[in-house]
Design an enzyme around this catalytic site. Structure first.
Site, mmCIF file in Angstrom:
data_model
loop_
_atom_site.group_PDB
_atom_site.id
_atom_site.type_symbol
_atom_site.label_atom_id
_atom_site.label_comp_id
_atom_site.label_asym_id
_atom_site.label_seq_id
_atom_site.Cartn_x
_atom_site.Cartn_y
_atom_site.Cartn_z
ATOM 1 N N ARG A 1 6.658 -2.780 -1.374
ATOM 2 C CA ARG A 1 8.062 -2.209 -1.328
ATOM 3 C C ARG A 1 8.485 -2.442 0.023
ATOM 4 O O ARG A 1 9.964 -2.137 0.222
ATOM 5 C CB ARG A 1 7.938 -0.830 -1.877
ATOM 6 C CG ARG A 1 8.283 -0.940 -3.407
ATOM 7 C CD ARG A 1 8.913 0.555 -3.818
ATOM 8 N NE ARG A 1 10.028 0.990 -3.568
ATOM 9 C CZ ARG A 1 10.614 2.194 -3.755
ATOM 10 N NH1 ARG A 1 9.909 3.033 -4.320
ATOM 11 N NH2 ARG A 1 12.114 2.390 -3.387
ATOM 12 N N LYS A 2 7.772 -2.968 1.216
ATOM 13 C CA LYS A 2 8.410 -2.921 2.420
ATOM 14 C C LYS A 2 8.818 -4.299 3.004
ATOM 15 O O LYS A 2 9.025 -5.216 2.044
ATOM 16 C CB LYS A 2 7.430 -2.604 3.446
ATOM 17 C CG LYS A 2 6.594 -1.208 2.936
ATOM 18 C CD LYS A 2 7.589 0.138 2.653
ATOM 19 C CE LYS A 2 6.977 1.191 1.870
ATOM 20 N NZ LYS A 2 6.421 2.363 2.523
ATOM 21 N N SER A 3 9.389 -4.453 4.183
ATOM 22 C CA SER A 3 10.021 -5.776 4.544
ATOM 23 C C SER A 3 9.537 -6.922 4.312
ATOM 24 O O SER A 3 10.013 -7.974 3.830
ATOM 25 C CB SER A 3 10.232 -5.433 6.085
ATOM 26 O OG SER A 3 11.241 -4.415 6.308
ATOM 27 N N ILE A 4 7.934 -6.807 4.613
ATOM 28 C CA ILE A 4 6.957 -7.973 4.358
ATOM 29 C C ILE A 4 5.743 -7.364 3.512
ATOM 30 O O ILE A 4 5.646 -6.197 3.909
ATOM 31 C CB ILE A 4 6.709 -8.955 5.297
ATOM 32 C CG1 ILE A 4 5.789 -8.079 6.327
ATOM 33 C CG2 ILE A 4 7.987 -9.647 6.066
ATOM 34 C CD1 ILE A 4 4.959 -8.845 7.334
ATOM 35 N N HIS B 1 3.074 -2.789 2.194
ATOM 36 C CA HIS B 1 2.991 -2.279 0.992
ATOM 37 C C HIS B 1 3.823 -3.364 0.329
ATOM 38 O O HIS B 1 5.044 -3.588 0.832
ATOM 39 C CB HIS B 1 3.415 -1.037 0.951
ATOM 40 C CG HIS B 1 3.279 -0.560 -0.567
ATOM 41 N ND1 HIS B 1 4.430 -0.573 -1.490
ATOM 42 C CD2 HIS B 1 2.474 -0.047 -1.492
ATOM 43 C CE1 HIS B 1 4.127 -0.176 -2.670
ATOM 44 N NE2 HIS B 1 3.054 0.291 -2.762
#
Ligand code: PLP
Length: 372
Positions: A183-186, A181
């Protein structure tokens, strides 16, 4: 003169993602194909598992894992109360019972003593969450799991690149589930990944991810009522470009977190994230805990008036209508989770933030707290 807006998060993409997508479109293979294989091998390589399976989200990754493990009616699964609801929804979707466990407030992770106390003869699995990209305290959690012979599935949605005791998140359980998603690391827009080194589980995941079908020459034989949780090669292409940048993304996020730590060190009413020795945080979110008597929601509104986007940390599930109605929880049944739900605040954090942006957030936050 109005200050420029500072967002909670900003995904970072450039020509590299577009070039990768163009290659897929030109190839004509748009469903699960070579880019998915490439992304899976990049993630398996980073995390250090024998297998990785791309899915449409972390939610479907978790659901697929539970289904592949045969978790179903009559089974109980221990889940932290302080998490995004997907962690527990997937248990309910399997007609099993999510049992909500309180957290500790240092890492916002599962509290091992409360975990142990909630094990029954029906308990089958534990889903620890690596909250906001900091690994839960896995040693005591794994000790409880081993003593009661429970399966561990890591909700590592926020934790691609996080470590604990020098080991990557996603290697502690039988399986780990990651999110892509924005908002995540990638990011792949929407997407997820399961990591596992269990060959039998891997076979079952492979089968259930794609309709329960086994390919034989020119047709499939259908062995199970499977899902279609396959990732498109178009999205996997974005993931491949993003994975190449992951080390730089993490370095940038950790740099911004360092600026926050310095800028907010003397603010007594705000507890900053701390990283225990041996762990590395991804800072998926930079979540602080406000003193109990401060009005967090008022703080969010005041920062919004100052053109700074913030939000609550995450949810206490026991006070959400679905969980209280279905399982009889009452407000305050999980007191530390409730406290985190009421007093946690996620500050803006993304790689392109400058030290000046962080100074402005820190300054406006202190002004907001002074009247909260
Ligand atoms: C983001 C998140 C999820 C859901 O991830 P999706 O890819 O959006 O399905 C699940 N669990 C936690 C802890 C998360 O932060």
């Amino acid at each position: 003169m109005s200050a420029e807006r500072i967002w909670l998060t900003r995904p970072q993409t450039d020509e590299a993602e577009i070039d990768e997508i163009r290659e897929v479109l030109a190839s004509g293979t748009l469903t699960q194909g070579p880019k998915v294989v490439q992304l899976e091998s990049m993630v398996a390589g980073l995390v250090g598992t024998r297998h990785a399976f791309a899915t449409t989200s972390a939610t479907t990754a978790l659901h697929l894992t539970l289904a592949a493990l045969g978790i179903g009616p009559g089974d109980e699964v221990l889940v932290p109360d302080f998490t995004f609801p997907a962690t527990a929804n997937v248990v309910a979707q399997q007609r099993a019972t999510p049992v909500l466990v309180d957290i500790e407030l240092e890492r916002f992770g599962l509290d091992a003593a409360d975990l142990d106390a909630r094990v029954t003869s029906r308990t089958k699995a534990i889903i620890p969450v690596h909250a906001f990209g900091l690994a839960a305290d896995m040693d005591p959690i794994l000790e409880v799991a081993a003593r009661h012979e429970l399966v561990v599935i890591e909700d590592a949605a926020c934790a691609l690149g996080a470590t604990y005791g020098g080991r990557e998140a996603g290697t502690f359980g039988t399986a780990g589930c990651f999110s892509f998603h924005p908002r995540k690391s990638i990011t792949t827009g929407e997407g997820g990944m399961i990591t596992t080194s269990d060959d039998a589980l891997a076979d079952r995941i492979r089968l259930l991810r794609s309709h329960g079908g086994v390919r034989e020459e020119n047709r499939f034989t259908f062995e199970a009522a499977g899902f279609n949780y396959r990732m498109s090669d178009i999205l996997a292409a974005v993931g491949v470009a993003q994975m190449r940048k992951l080390p730089a993304f993490l370095e940038a996020r950790r740099r911004v977190a360092g600026w926050y730590a310095a800028a907010l060190a003397d603010v007594a009413s705000v507890r900053l994230p701390t990283v225990p020795a041996g762990s590395e945080h991804t800072y998926q979110s930079y979540v602080v805990l406000l003193d109990e008597d401060l009005d967090r929601d008022q703080t969010i509104r005041r920062l919004r008036d100052d053109q700074i986007e913030t939000t609550l940390g995450t949810y206490a599930l026991h006070v959400q209508p679905y969980f209280s109605r279905s399982y009889g929880y009452r407000p305050g049944d999980r007191p530390r989770s409730r406290r985190a739900f009421d007093s946690s605040l996620a500050l803006p954090l993304y790689g392109a933030m400058t030290e000046g942006d962080v100074a402005r957030v820190a300054d406006r936050l202190q002004a907001a707290l002074a009247v909260a």
